[in-house]
Design a protein around this motif. Sequence first.
Motif, PDB file in Angstrom:
ATOM      1  N   ARG A   1       0.854  -1.158  -0.103  1.00 26.21           N
ATOM      2  CA  ARG A   1       0.105  -0.118   0.027  1.00 26.21           C
ATOM      3  C   ARG A   1       0.833   1.168   0.111  1.00 26.21           C
ATOM      4  O   ARG A   1       0.627   2.275  -0.776  1.00 26.21           O
ATOM      5  N   GLN A   2       1.952   1.277   0.826  1.00 25.01           N
ATOM      6  CA  GLN A   2       2.920   2.350   0.973  1.00 25.01           C
ATOM      7  C   GLN A   2       3.413   2.544  -0.292  1.00 25.01           C
ATOM      8  O   GLN A   2       3.581   3.794  -0.838  1.00 25.01           O
ATOM      9  N   LYS A   3       3.928   1.579  -1.169  1.00 28.07           N
ATOM     10  CA  LYS A   3       4.649   1.799  -2.448  1.00 28.07           C
ATOM     11  C   LYS A   3       3.729   2.121  -3.439  1.00 28.07           C
ATOM     12  O   LYS A   3       4.018   3.139  -4.189  1.00 28.07           O
ATOM     13  N   GLU A   4       2.326   1.753  -3.442  1.00 29.79           N
ATOM     14  CA  GLU A   4       1.235   2.215  -4.302  1.00 29.79           C
ATOM     15  C   GLU A   4       1.172   3.742  -4.229  1.00 29.79           C
ATOM     16  O   GLU A   4       0.776   4.412  -4.977  1.00 29.79           O
ATOM     17  N   MET A   5       1.284   4.280  -2.853  1.00 32.46           N
ATOM     18  CA  MET A   5       0.787   5.610  -2.750  1.00 32.46           C
ATOM     19  C   MET A   5       2.319   6.560  -2.767  1.00 32.46           C
ATOM     20  O   MET A   5       2.370   7.685  -2.414  1.00 32.46           O
ATOM     21  N   GLY A   6       3.408   5.759  -3.195  1.00 37.95           N
ATOM     22  CA  GLY A   6       4.655   6.503  -3.199  1.00 37.95           C
ATOM     23  C   GLY A   6       5.158   6.865  -1.775  1.00 37.95           C
ATOM     24  O   GLY A   6       6.122   7.795  -1.677  1.00 37.95           O
ATOM     25  N   LEU A   7       4.911   6.197  -0.949  1.00 31.94           N
ATOM     26  CA  LEU A   7       5.282   6.479   0.515  1.00 31.94           C
ATOM     27  C   LEU A   7       6.491   5.488   0.876  1.00 31.94           C
ATOM     28  O   LEU A   7       6.448   4.372   0.101  1.00 31.94           O
TER      29      LEU A   7
END
Length: 188
Positions: free
Chosen positions: A152-158
């Motif tokens: 999820r973090q990767k998908e949001m660029g976090l």
Amino acid sequence: MADTDPTPEQEAAARAKEAQEQAALPYKWNQTIGDLDVTMTVPGNLKGRDLVVEIKKQKLKAGIKGQEPIIDGDLPHAISTEESTWTLTSSPDGTKIVEIHLDKVNKMEWWAHVVTGAPKIDVSKITPESSKLSDLDGETRGMVEKMMYDQRQKEMGLPSSDDQKKADILKQFQSQHPELDFSNAKIQ
């Protein structure tokens, strides 16, 4: 040219083709992150001794003795043969069902197909039931939750949980050592 996401129509067509390919198989199958179950229907007059079911670490063969196997091929990933089983049960319509339970060695991997020669499914479209997380042991559940969070973090660029942890350690160290200059520090 960069890959573009499929249109909803292309996505629907791909799902329909996948469903059609899976429906054409002489067996049904489903999986959880930790195991895979295959079912196939056989005539109701058969007994266990009339069947051939071979479950090996990377191979599966099942069918009726003296006939072409219903399923026969290499598994895409290893299974634990000690934890894998098969049963023969009667169904209400008078036929019998062979149920094969395969215990995956890698409990973090979705399978695209049961045997390598069979049509594949798109594993990226699998959404695990969140209620099933409770079935996992503590360590495995923690790993799955961390993987889901990181995705999820990767998908949001976090930052991932590991990146965040490194940043927190650096921040703590900086607060304990204000005399040091961290302006050019790189976290790896």
